[in-house]
Write a protein that holds these residues in place. Structure first.
Motif, PDB file in Angstrom:
ATOM      1  N   ALA A 439       0.828  -1.201   0.000  1.00 45.26           N
ATOM      2  CA  ALA A 439       0.000   0.000   0.000  1.00 45.26           C
ATOM      3  C   ALA A 439       0.865   1.254   0.000  1.00 45.26           C
ATOM      4  CB  ALA A 439      -0.920  -0.008   1.225  1.00 45.26           C
ATOM      5  N   ASP A 440       1.926   1.243   0.827  1.00 46.15           N
ATOM      6  CA  ASP A 440       2.834   2.393   0.887  1.00 46.15           C
ATOM      7  C   ASP A 440       3.542   2.594  -0.444  1.00 46.15           C
ATOM      8  OD1 ASP A 440       2.163   2.829   3.474  1.00 46.15           O
ATOM      9  OD2 ASP A 440       3.818   1.632   4.297  1.00 46.15           O
ATOM     10  N   VAL A 441       3.984   1.465  -1.026  1.00 51.06           N
ATOM     11  CA  VAL A 441       4.692   1.549  -2.305  1.00 51.06           C
ATOM     12  C   VAL A 441       3.770   2.155  -3.350  1.00 51.06           C
ATOM     13  CG1 VAL A 441       5.777   0.207  -4.141  1.00 51.06           C
ATOM     14  CG2 VAL A 441       6.192  -0.404  -1.759  1.00 51.06           C
ATOM     15  N   ARG A 442       2.528   1.691  -3.361  1.00 51.73           N
ATOM     16  CA  ARG A 442       1.575   2.193  -4.344  1.00 51.73           C
ATOM     17  C   ARG A 442       1.300   3.682  -4.118  1.00 51.73           C
ATOM     18  NH1 ARG A 442      -2.055   0.214  -7.917  1.00 51.73           N
ATOM     19  NH2 ARG A 442      -1.549  -1.949  -7.420  1.00 51.73           N
ATOM     20  N   ALA A 443       1.175   4.046  -2.865  1.00 48.12           N
ATOM     21  CA  ALA A 443       0.905   5.452  -2.541  1.00 48.12           C
ATOM     22  C   ALA A 443       2.037   6.335  -3.047  1.00 48.12           C
ATOM     23  CB  ALA A 443       0.732   5.617  -1.038  1.00 48.12           C
ATOM     24  N   ALA A 444       3.280   5.872  -2.824  1.00 50.13           N
ATOM     25  CA  ALA A 444       4.434   6.648  -3.273  1.00 50.13           C
ATOM     26  C   ALA A 444       4.419   6.781  -4.791  1.00 50.13           C
ATOM     27  CB  ALA A 444       5.724   5.983  -2.808  1.00 50.13           C
ATOM     28  N   ALA A 445       4.092   5.675  -5.467  1.00 50.10           N
ATOM     29  CA  ALA A 445       4.068   5.680  -6.926  1.00 50.10           C
ATOM     30  C   ALA A 445       3.020   6.672  -7.435  1.00 50.10           C
ATOM     31  CB  ALA A 445       3.785   4.279  -7.452  1.00 50.10           C
ATOM     32  N   VAL A 446       1.844   6.656  -6.807  1.00 48.49           N
ATOM     33  CA  VAL A 446       0.768   7.544  -7.259  1.00 48.49           C
ATOM     34  C   VAL A 446       1.156   8.994  -7.009  1.00 48.49           C
ATOM     35  CG1 VAL A 446      -1.618   8.227  -6.833  1.00 48.49           C
ATOM     36  CG2 VAL A 446      -1.022   5.799  -6.990  1.00 48.49           C
ATOM     37  N   GLN A 447       1.738   9.242  -5.833  1.00 49.40           N
ATOM     38  CA  GLN A 447       2.151  10.607  -5.500  1.00 49.40           C
ATOM     39  C   GLN A 447       3.178  11.134  -6.494  1.00 49.40           C
ATOM     40  OE1 GLN A 447       3.259  10.378  -1.270  1.00 49.40           O
ATOM     41  NE2 GLN A 447       2.420  12.457  -1.209  1.00 49.40           N
ATOM     42  N   ALA A 448       4.054  10.244  -6.962  1.00 48.23           N
ATOM     43  CA  ALA A 448       5.086  10.661  -7.904  1.00 48.23           C
ATOM     44  C   ALA A 448       4.525  10.800  -9.316  1.00 48.23           C
ATOM     45  CB  ALA A 448       6.246   9.673  -7.886  1.00 48.23           C
ATOM     46  N   GLY A 449       3.236  10.495  -9.468  1.00 51.40           N
ATOM     47  CA  GLY A 449       2.618  10.652 -10.777  1.00 51.40           C
ATOM     48  C   GLY A 449       2.792   9.445 -11.677  1.00 51.40           C
ATOM     49  N   LEU A 450       2.952   8.273 -11.063  1.00 50.97           N
ATOM     50  CA  LEU A 450       3.164   7.067 -11.866  1.00 50.97           C
ATOM     51  C   LEU A 450       1.871   6.303 -12.130  1.00 50.97           C
ATOM     52  CD1 LEU A 450       6.483   5.572 -10.438  1.00 50.97           C
ATOM     53  CD2 LEU A 450       6.076   6.238 -12.799  1.00 50.97           C
ATOM     54  N   ASP A 451       0.715   6.823 -11.647  1.00 51.89           N
ATOM     55  CA  ASP A 451      -0.528   6.039 -11.775  1.00 51.89           C
ATOM     56  C   ASP A 451      -0.849   5.708 -13.227  1.00 51.89           C
ATOM     57  OD1 ASP A 451      -0.599   8.752 -11.668  1.00 51.89           O
ATOM     58  OD2 ASP A 451      -2.593   8.928 -10.766  1.00 51.89           O
ATOM     59  N   GLY A 452      -0.579   6.660 -14.118  1.00 49.23           N
ATOM     60  CA  GLY A 452      -0.833   6.404 -15.544  1.00 49.23           C
ATOM     61  C   GLY A 452       0.031   5.254 -16.046  1.00 49.23           C
ATOM     62  N   VAL A 453       1.281   5.251 -15.622  1.00 49.31           N
ATOM     63  CA  VAL A 453       2.208   4.195 -16.039  1.00 49.31           C
ATOM     64  C   VAL A 453       1.746   2.846 -15.522  1.00 49.31           C
ATOM     65  CG1 VAL A 453       4.599   3.422 -15.902  1.00 49.31           C
ATOM     66  CG2 VAL A 453       4.081   5.861 -16.000  1.00 49.31           C
ATOM     67  N   ILE A 454       1.335   2.817 -14.265  1.00 42.98           N
ATOM     68  CA  ILE A 454       0.906   1.551 -13.663  1.00 42.98           C
ATOM     69  C   ILE A 454      -0.261   0.965 -14.451  1.00 42.98           C
ATOM     70  CG2 ILE A 454      -0.064   0.481 -11.593  1.00 42.98           C
ATOM     71  CD1 ILE A 454       1.427   2.654  -9.985  1.00 42.98           C
ATOM     72  N   GLN A 455      -1.194   1.850 -14.827  1.00 42.96           N
ATOM     73  CA  GLN A 455      -2.354   1.351 -15.578  1.00 42.96           C
ATOM     74  C   GLN A 455      -1.956   0.837 -16.958  1.00 42.96           C
ATOM     75  OE1 GLN A 455      -5.177   4.542 -15.342  1.00 42.96           O
ATOM     76  NE2 GLN A 455      -5.489   4.113 -13.165  1.00 42.96           N
ATOM     77  N   ALA A 456      -0.941   1.481 -17.540  1.00 43.51           N
ATOM     78  CA  ALA A 456      -0.553   1.094 -18.896  1.00 43.51           C
ATOM     79  C   ALA A 456       0.263  -0.203 -18.911  1.00 43.51           C
ATOM     80  CB  ALA A 456       0.263   2.219 -19.530  1.00 43.51           C
ATOM     81  N   LEU A 457       0.934  -0.534 -17.801  1.00 44.75           N
ATOM     82  CA  LEU A 457       1.774  -1.737 -17.784  1.00 44.75           C
ATOM     83  C   LEU A 457       0.905  -2.988 -17.700  1.00 44.75           C
ATOM     84  CD1 LEU A 457       4.653  -0.592 -15.399  1.00 44.75           C
ATOM     85  CD2 LEU A 457       4.811  -1.028 -17.853  1.00 44.75           C
ATOM     86  N   PRO A 458       1.325  -4.062 -18.371  1.00 43.94           N
ATOM     87  CA  PRO A 458       0.475  -5.264 -18.444  1.00 43.94           C
ATOM     88  C   PRO A 458       0.168  -5.883 -17.076  1.00 43.94           C
ATOM     89  CG  PRO A 458       2.662  -5.632 -19.418  1.00 43.94           C
ATOM     90  CD  PRO A 458       2.513  -4.165 -19.223  1.00 43.94           C
ATOM     91  N   HIS A 459       1.124  -5.885 -16.162  1.00 41.37           N
ATOM     92  CA  HIS A 459       0.859  -6.481 -14.853  1.00 41.37           C
ATOM     93  C   HIS A 459       0.930  -5.441 -13.748  1.00 41.37           C
ATOM     94  CE1 HIS A 459       1.071 -10.304 -16.849  1.00 41.37           C
ATOM     95  NE2 HIS A 459       2.281 -10.000 -17.297  1.00 41.37           N
TER      96      HIS A 459
END
Lengths: 574, 575
Positions: A439-459
């Motif tokens: 959860a923390d890792v995901r939160a950090a990723a979203v805060q850094a603006g990676l949410d778009g990337v996460i959605q685009a990646l296959p897994h």
């Protein structure tokens, strides 16, 4: 050779395995000697037409030695390689342990490629140190002594003849070759480097060559380098050929000498002629152990060179002593530098000279300057990659008083060149804090603006990013690096050229994300682009390692100095 | 046996035949040697002769021993010479091909890969030519020679040899294909290990920043051990082939020995023949075993050859020099005209330049502007002869550029790229770059380019080694070296690819001044990245997607409501 000895002091040899390999190697040669001798004896005996029962012993002997030979060969190969790999494995771990505390400052200018070449090529060369340098002399000694002793029973003169021939082939020949070939290896390396450099020039400098119509001249240069290389290698080949021919010559000559010694003895009745054929073939067979020694010094020198290159890596003291000092930084995280100086080892000029500045906790500071002005050097000093002169105080204490690890917990760095591990996105972020939950890792990723990337990646977060994250764009790499720092939550964050690989729009997006997410932390931004600096609390302008100007954006522009000149230049560039 | 791509390289090379001859000679000497030994031992043991009676045979044996040694040494030398010649020819061929294609054909190919093929790749052919190839022939001829000899002595032994000979390759193949699957898995593990290790080494700084580098030691150890186990698993099988080879060779020698021995016991054969066969039997198998040990060389060579062949095939020369090209004189300065020039790169849908026309006049500075990909570097490539137009014509003083001798044209052009390459050599060589002229002129050029003072600080001045294997120069220093090159050449035409990065604040102004002096009176084309340069130009040519959208004097263009004005506005606002 000194290097090898030094290396072996650090990594002990697997003696039991070496002994086992030597013995099985000797057994392999010995079985062949036995087989040839008994076969010759069998034929000699048969020529005297004894009853069949008399030769059955010899027939059994031949069969026995045949099977032993094959089995011993297999054993020797297996044991020797196992031991060699164990040794290599030990060297690899030792090498890593040597490199780790010295990265990145204390490696004496050896870059990632140099490290890699050493870690792979040189470490693997040392595998042959065991197989080709240590093993053959051992086998030769055991075989030489055993065959010599056996020959003593047939007649001392034969043992003497054999000792001379075997000694010449195993000791004198290699020594002679060594003095003949001295310097040949170095010449090969030198001429090869010259050829390689010219080839690289021909490709990388193709535009410049073609524009000045120098292709023919370059071809001539390559040809000349090629010939110098071939001449150097030819000398090595010559020595090698001498070794091979000399070894064979000595083996056959020893057989001939033994036969010549035997003839009068047989005539005089002092020796039974039935042994002559066995004697000749046994001696011939024994030389199998002496022939590899011709190249022993050659391989020895290669191993020594490899060992030398490995030792070179950790020869100097680490740039910063790790694992000492206070383990915690307490207080408010003000950063104050006074007369900060730094010079890279062997550099003629100061990297940084007499820098004095302060970065109060929670402030935003930009460090600007042309490339080579010392911006990244300053960052490297702050995270304790290099030792500094003068003073840097963090929370009221000298930076040197803390353990480097403690400093790095407080001062986080997003470097200019971001390394992405060949692991999942989540694990790449988690590098910053292994205990962090998903959860923390995901939160950090979203805060850094990676949410778009996460959605685009296959897994999603579990997607492997490939070798050095080749699938990620420059901006995505920056965001990932920022996510790492967010997870780590240091009090002071240094962003080194966050905009280097981005267009202006991407730059603004990354910077905004970083500022928002890192609210409360001290932010130090290193940049050569002078955009988005209007609201910095202070801008430090570096010029050739010195602090040329400092102040706020509008102040600096009004001063019409270096900053203004850079600003104008930037406005002039399209 | 000979890789098809390499046939051309050795065709008509006498050394190859010599090498075969020497190989066969070595085999013959071995057989003769064995015969002499058999005669001598037979003479002593059965005939009861003494040394004096055997002198001819003893001397013959001694001579043969010497001869064999000389042949072995000769083979080594010959093999190396052959390989060295092949390497030289191949490297020259590939380089010529690359040079003929020019920088445009090279494009953005992986220069690292090509350099690797040119270097290590071609080097790896040495063991193939020097050892493997001669051994292949020896493995056919020498056993045949031995077999024929044995047939003459004893037919049964010959049959034994004949039956066991094919078993060797069969078993080697069987075990080989078994080991192959395992070995592929090993390569997997190996590449995983090396990738992981590389990853860790490269990322070591990152790991350290987060305090995680120390714990990697255990991981490196685990990976290394995993690699050792996987390798040994393969070797366990691979060594079987060594075992089988060994077993076949010794077992058949043993069978021959026992068979011949028993035959001898019952008087079916003489001692001399029997012993001769015994000594010969190992010689029969030796070439097979040597072939096995050089087999790896052939695999490496095969891989390298494929890469070399690709380099030789791929490169189509983009612009071929016209054979009847004529000399070129231009005492009065050079005017250049592009007339409806169109260039299409193969495999691209849109032309890089489409019906582009403009004039570059002597004594004038023309600035080429436009977004990246607009075709600016294609124009430079055309002028440098790296490309020729697919349609339209480039005229130089009224003559078609294609009809002018390339060397003479390039003698009139100086080119300053954005990222000049510094060659492995001295500073002086890098400034001259093959152009004629004395030491004084070179120093003057360096002074004009603002690099002289820097060069003087170097330990050996203009003889200081730079580039690969020498001192590394900074970007700003490299640019000034390129500027010095242009001053040294002092050609009537100057093509300048303006730098985008600010490299050295102190040198910048001086370089600007000396550039102005250099451009004086010349035909100048600047691929411009500075607004100030553009504003100072006599003519601006605005390119967009391969077309000239505007051209004229900068002040005229600014007055017009066009692309140029919009561009200027976007970058700095109109003054």
């Amino acid at each position: 050779m000194k290097c090898l000895r030094r290396l072996l002091r650090e990594i002990p040899l697997p003696w039991p395995a070496l002994t086992a390999a030597v013995l099985s190697g000797a057994l392999t040669v010995g079985a062949n000697v036995g087989m040839l001798a008994t076969a010759a004896y069998l034929i000699s005996l048969a020529a005297l037409h004894p009853p069949l029962a008399a030769v059955t012993m010899a027939v059994t002997g031949v069969r026995f030695f045949t099977l032993v030979r094959a089995g011993a060969r297999y054993l020797e190969r297996y044991i020797a390689h196992d031991a060699a790999f164990r040794l290599v494995s030990g060297i690899r771990v030792w090498f890593y342990a040597r490199v780790e505390p010295r990265v990145p400052g204390g490696l004496g200018g050896i870059g990632a490629t140099g490290l890699w070449q050493r870690a792979v090529a040189d470490v693997e060369t040392l595998q042959f140190f065991f197989l080709r340098v240590l093993l053959p002399p051992g086998v030769a000694v055991v075989v030489g002594v055993a065959v010599g002793l056996a020959l003593c029973r047939v007649g001392t003169p034969f043992a003497a003849v054999f000792a001379i021939g075997f000694g010449l082939a195993g000791v004198a020949l290699p020594l002679g070759l060594r003095s003949l070939g001295r310097g040949a290896g170095a010449a090969v390396i030198r001429t090869r480097a010259r050829l390689r450099a010219l080839l690289a020039d021909s490709l990388l400098g193709l535009r410049d060559l073609a524009a000045s119509h120098q292709q023919e001249e370059q071809l001539e240069k390559v040809r000349a380098a090629e010939q110098a290389y071939a001449a150097a290698e030819g000398r090595a080949a010559h020595v090698n050929g001498l070794g091979e021919a000399g070894g064979q010559l000595l083996a056959q000559a020893t057989v001939l000498a033994a036969v010549l010694t035997a003839i009068p003895l047989i005539r005089a009745g002092a020796m039974d002629g039935v042994w002559l054929a066995a004697l000749a073939l046994a001696i011939q067979g024994a030389f199998e152990a002496a022939l590899p020694l011709a190249q022993n010094f050659h391989f020895g020198e290669e191993s020594a060179a490899a060992a030398g290159r490995l030792l070179e890596v950790g020869d100097g003291a680490p740039a910063v002593e790790e694992g000492r000092g206070l383990t915690e930084v307490a207080g408010n995280f003000d950063l104050v530098a006074e007369n900060l100086c730094f010079r890279y080892p062997a550099a003629r000029q100061w990297g940084l000279k007499n820098l004095t500045f302060s970065v109060p906790a929670g402030s935003r500071v930009a460090i600007v300057g042309a490339s080579g002005a010392g911006k990244s050097t300053l960052a490297a000093l702050l995270v304790r990659f290099w030792e500094y002169r003068g003073s840097i105080r963090l929370a009221g204490r000298e930076l040197k008083d803390y353990s480097p690890a403690a400093v790095r917990e407080v001062i986080g760095l997003v470097p200019q060149h971001i390394h992405i591990f060949n692991a999942s996105l989540a694990d790449n972020i988690r590098v910053a804090a292994p205990q962090a939950g998903l959860a923390d890792v995901r939160a950090a990723a979203v805060q850094a603006g990676l949410d778009g990337v996460i959605q685009a990646l296959p897994h999603g977060m579990d997607t492997f990013l490939g070798v050095n994250g080749h699938a990620l764009s420059g901006g995505e790499r920056q965001r990932l690096a920022i996510a790492r720092v967010l997870l780590q939550r240091p009090a002071i964050v240094i962003l080194d050229e966050p905009a280097a690989s981005l267009d202006p729009a991407g730059e603004r997006a990354v910077m905004d994300a970083a500022r928002q997410a890192l609210g409360g932390s001290t932010l130090m931004v290193i940049t050569h682009r002078l955009t988005g600096l209007e609201d910095m609390n202070e801008i430090l302008v570096l010029d050739a390692g010195r602090l040329a100007e400092r102040g706020r954006y509008t102040e600096l522009l009004a001063r019409q100095g270096l900053f203004h000149k850079m600003w104008q230049y930037q406005r002039d560039t399209i | 046996m000979l890789l098809p791509d390499l046939r051309q390289e050795v065709r008509g090379n006498n050394r190859l035949y010599w090498l075969l001859g020497v190989g066969l000679g070595t085999g013959g000497a071995a057989v003769a040697q064995a015969y002499c030994l058999a005669v001598i031992i037979d003479g002593v043991f059965i005939g009861g002769q003494e040394t004096a009676g055997l002198t001819p045979w003893l001397s013959a044996l001694a001579l043969l021993i010497l001869l064999r040694a000389v042949l072995v040494w000769t083979a080594e030398r010959l093999g190396f010479r052959l390989a060295a010649e092949v390497r030289d020819r191949l490297r020259q061929r590939v380089l010529k091909k690359i040079f003929a294609g020019g920088p445009v054909a090279m494009g953005d190919e992986q220069t690292g890969d090509i350099a690797h093929t040119l270097g290590e790749g071609i080097d790896s052919l040495e063991p193939y030519f020097a050892r493997y190839l001669p051994q292949v022939v020896a493995a056919v001829l020498v056993p045949l020679l031995v077999l024929l000899t044995v047939v003459a002595q004893d037919r049964l032994s010959a049959i034994i040899l004949l039956i066991t000979a094919p078993l060797m390759p069969i078993f080697m193949n069987l075990i080989g294909s078994w080991a192959k699957g395992l070995s592929e898995r090993r390569w997997d593990v190996l590449s995983r290990l090396s990738a992981h290790f590389y990853d860790v080494l490269q990322g070591l700084t990152t790991l350290k920043l987060f305090g995680r580098s120390r714990e990697q030691t255990a991981i490196v150890y685990r990976a290394s051990e995993e690699f050792r186990k996987a390798t040994l698993e393969v070797l366990r099988v691979a060594f079987l082939s060594a075992l089988v080879l060994e077993l076949l060779a010794t077992v058949s020698t043993a069978i021959v020995a026992v068979t011949v021995g028993l035959k001898l016991l019952y008087g079916g054969i003489g001692f001399r023949e029997a012993f001769f066969i015994l000594v010969l039997a190992p010689e029969f198998y030796l070439p097979f075993r040597l072939l096995g040990s050089h087999f790896h060389a052939s695999l490496t060579a095969r891989a390298a050859t494929e890469r070399i062949a690709r380099l030789l095939l791929d490169r189509t020369a983009v612009s071929t020099p016209v054979p009847e090209a004529e000399p070129f004189e231009a005492p009065e300065g050079i005017g250049i005209a592009f007339e409806e020039v169109t260039v299409c790169y193969p495999g691209r849908a849109n032309p890089a330049l489409s019906r582009v026309s403009f004039r570059l006049r002597p004594g004038e500075q023309s600035a080429l502007v436009g977004p990246s990909g607009a075709g600016k570097s294609t124009v430079a490539n055309l002028l440098l002869g790296f490309l020729s137009p697919d349609a339209g014509v480039i005229e130089v003083n009224g003559r078609d550029l294609a009809g002018i001798r390339r060397s003479e044209w390039l003698g009139k052009v100086a080119y300053i790229p954005q990222f000049p390459h510094i060659f492995a050599g001295t500073v002086g060589e890098n400034i001259r770059l093959g152009a004629p002229g004395g030491e004084d002129r070179m120093v003057a050029a360096a002074e004009a380019a603002g690099i002289h003072e820097f060069v003087e600080t170097l330990p050996r001045g203009y003889r200081a080694p730079v580039g690969e294997g020498g001192m590394a120069l900074s970007g700003g220093e490299a640019q000034r070296i390129a500027l010095a090159r242009a001053f040294f050449r002092n050609s009537p035409v100057l093509i300048l690819d303006e730098a985008t990065a600010w490299l050295d604040p102190r040198a910048e102004d001086r370089v600007k001044e000396s550039l102005q002096r250099l451009m004086q009176g010349k035909t100048v084309l600047i691929i411009a990245h500075r607004l100030s340069t553009i504003a100072k130009a006599d003519q601006v040519i605005v390119l967009e997607s391969g077309r000239v959208v505007e051209q004229g004097r900068p002040q005229d263009l600014l007055a017009r409501e066009g692309v140029y004005r919009r561009m200027m506005a976007a970058y700095r606002g109109i003054r």
